[in-house]
Enzyme design. Structure first.
Site, PDB file in Angstrom:
ATOM      1  CG  ASP A  39      -2.094  -0.912   1.062  1.00  0.00           C
ATOM      2  OD1 ASP A  39      -2.350  -1.732   1.949  1.00  0.00           O
ATOM      3  OD2 ASP A  39      -2.744  -0.809   0.018  1.00  0.00           O
ATOM      4  CG  ASP A  78      -7.290  -2.955  -0.263  1.00  0.00           C
ATOM      5  OD1 ASP A  78      -6.318  -2.351  -0.761  1.00  0.00           O
ATOM      6  OD2 ASP A  78      -7.414  -3.142   0.969  1.00  0.00           O
TER       7      ASP A  78
HETATM    8  C1  DX5 Z   1      -6.442   1.211   2.768  1.00  0.00           C
HETATM    9  C2  DX5 Z   1      -5.599  -0.021   2.679  1.00  0.00           C
HETATM   10  C3  DX5 Z   1      -6.204  -1.131   3.520  1.00  0.00           C
HETATM   11  C4  DX5 Z   1      -5.328  -2.334   3.642  1.00  0.00           C
HETATM   12  C5  DX5 Z   1      -6.100  -3.531   4.175  1.00  0.00           C
HETATM   13  O1  DX5 Z   1      -5.866   2.236   2.034  1.00  0.00           O
HETATM   14  O2  DX5 Z   1      -5.490  -0.414   1.306  1.00  0.00           O
HETATM   15  O3  DX5 Z   1      -7.438  -1.476   2.963  1.00  0.00           O
HETATM   16  O4  DX5 Z   1      -4.813  -2.631   2.425  1.00  0.00           O
HETATM   17  O5  DX5 Z   1      -6.630  -3.162   5.347  1.00  0.00           O
HETATM   18  P1  DX5 Z   1      -7.415  -4.174   6.313  1.00  0.00           P
HETATM   19  O6  DX5 Z   1      -7.411  -5.539   5.696  1.00  0.00           O
HETATM   20  O7  DX5 Z   1      -6.639  -4.118   7.578  1.00  0.00           O
HETATM   21  O8  DX5 Z   1      -8.781  -3.619   6.408  1.00  0.00           O
END
Ligand code: DX5
Length: 228
Positions: free
Chosen positions: A36, A178
């Site tokens: 990310d 995501d």
């Molecule tokens: C937001 C990120 C999150 C991350 C995953 O910008 O992209 O979504 O990847 O987060 P979790 O799985 O912890 O919700």
């Protein structure tokens, strides 16, 4: 293309042991690794420069993808490909000319993918499906991990899958989600057509460990995707 792919977000990792975490994720059976990338402009957070990603590249054979939550993806793309990312995901909201940006990524020899923030309609990517191997439908607002999955995005997941199917691209274009993905929420995403599932917090908080989390999310996603 593997129908269901489970990919960790590296965001929740304890960065003091980043290399070990990449190896542990590999051993846990994930299909690829998602970085990310945040620039503090497009989203109010700052994360991985290309050199950090490059420093872990030799630790695993898994593909890396960079989720570019940045204001100028076209300017940064080449650095992330050089760092070892074979897919770059750009936000349609950050592209002055989406097709040009995707063509730039393809010309670098990487797969291009496009991401939609929760408020952005599926139609925003209707004219780009020929240039991508994946559409990412965000199920949280980008910027931070550990947020609550937005169930209200599921009709948009179904709409994007319908667009991919209508263009006969189901075997070429993946649909990734995501944000807030866990064994509880993955069913809603997969039964609406998501086949690449990004999980961060849900993987690292499983008391039975990473492998168990990956296995359980994969099983739930496979069952739900097949039930469409
Ligand atoms: C937001 C990120 C999150 C991350 C995953 O910008 O992209 O979504 O990847 O987060 P979790 O799985 O912890 O919700």
């Amino acid at each position: 293309m593997k129908p269901i792919q489970i990919a960790p977000s590296v965001l929740p990792v304890n960065f003091s042991r980043l290399g070990e975490a990449i190896c542990e994720l590999d051993q846990a059976g994930v299909d690829l690794i998602q970085w990310d990338v945040m620039d503090g402009q497009f989203v109010p957070n700052l994360t991985f420069g290309p050199d950090i990603i490059a420093s872990t590249r030799s630790l695993t054979k898994l593909k890396f993808e960079a989720h570019l939550m940045v204001l100028t993806p076209e300017k940064m793309a080449s650095r992330y490909v050089e760092a070892g990312c074979s897919r770059l995901i750009v936000h349609v909201e950050a592209c002055k000319n989406l097709r040009e940006t995707l063509e730039t990524i393809n010309a670098l020899g990487a797969n291009a993918a496009v991401a939609l923030n929760p408020e952005t309609p599926a139609s925003a990517v209707a004219n780009a499906l020929d240039l991508v191997d994946m559409v990412l439908v965000m199920t949280v607002r980008p910027g931070f991990g550990g947020q609550k999955y937005m169930h209200e995005i599921e009709p948009k997941i179904a709409e994007v899958r319908k667009m991919i199917s209508a263009a006969n691209l189901d075997d070429k274009v993946n649909l990734e989600v995501d944000g807030g993905i866990s064994v509880e929420t993955v069913t809603g995403a997969a039964k609406n057509g998501a086949n690449v599932l990004i999980a961060g917090s849900a993987l690292f908080r499983d008391p039975k460990g990473l492998t168990n989390a990956v296995t359980e999310i994969r099983a739930a996603a496979t069952k739900a995707f097949a039930s469409r």
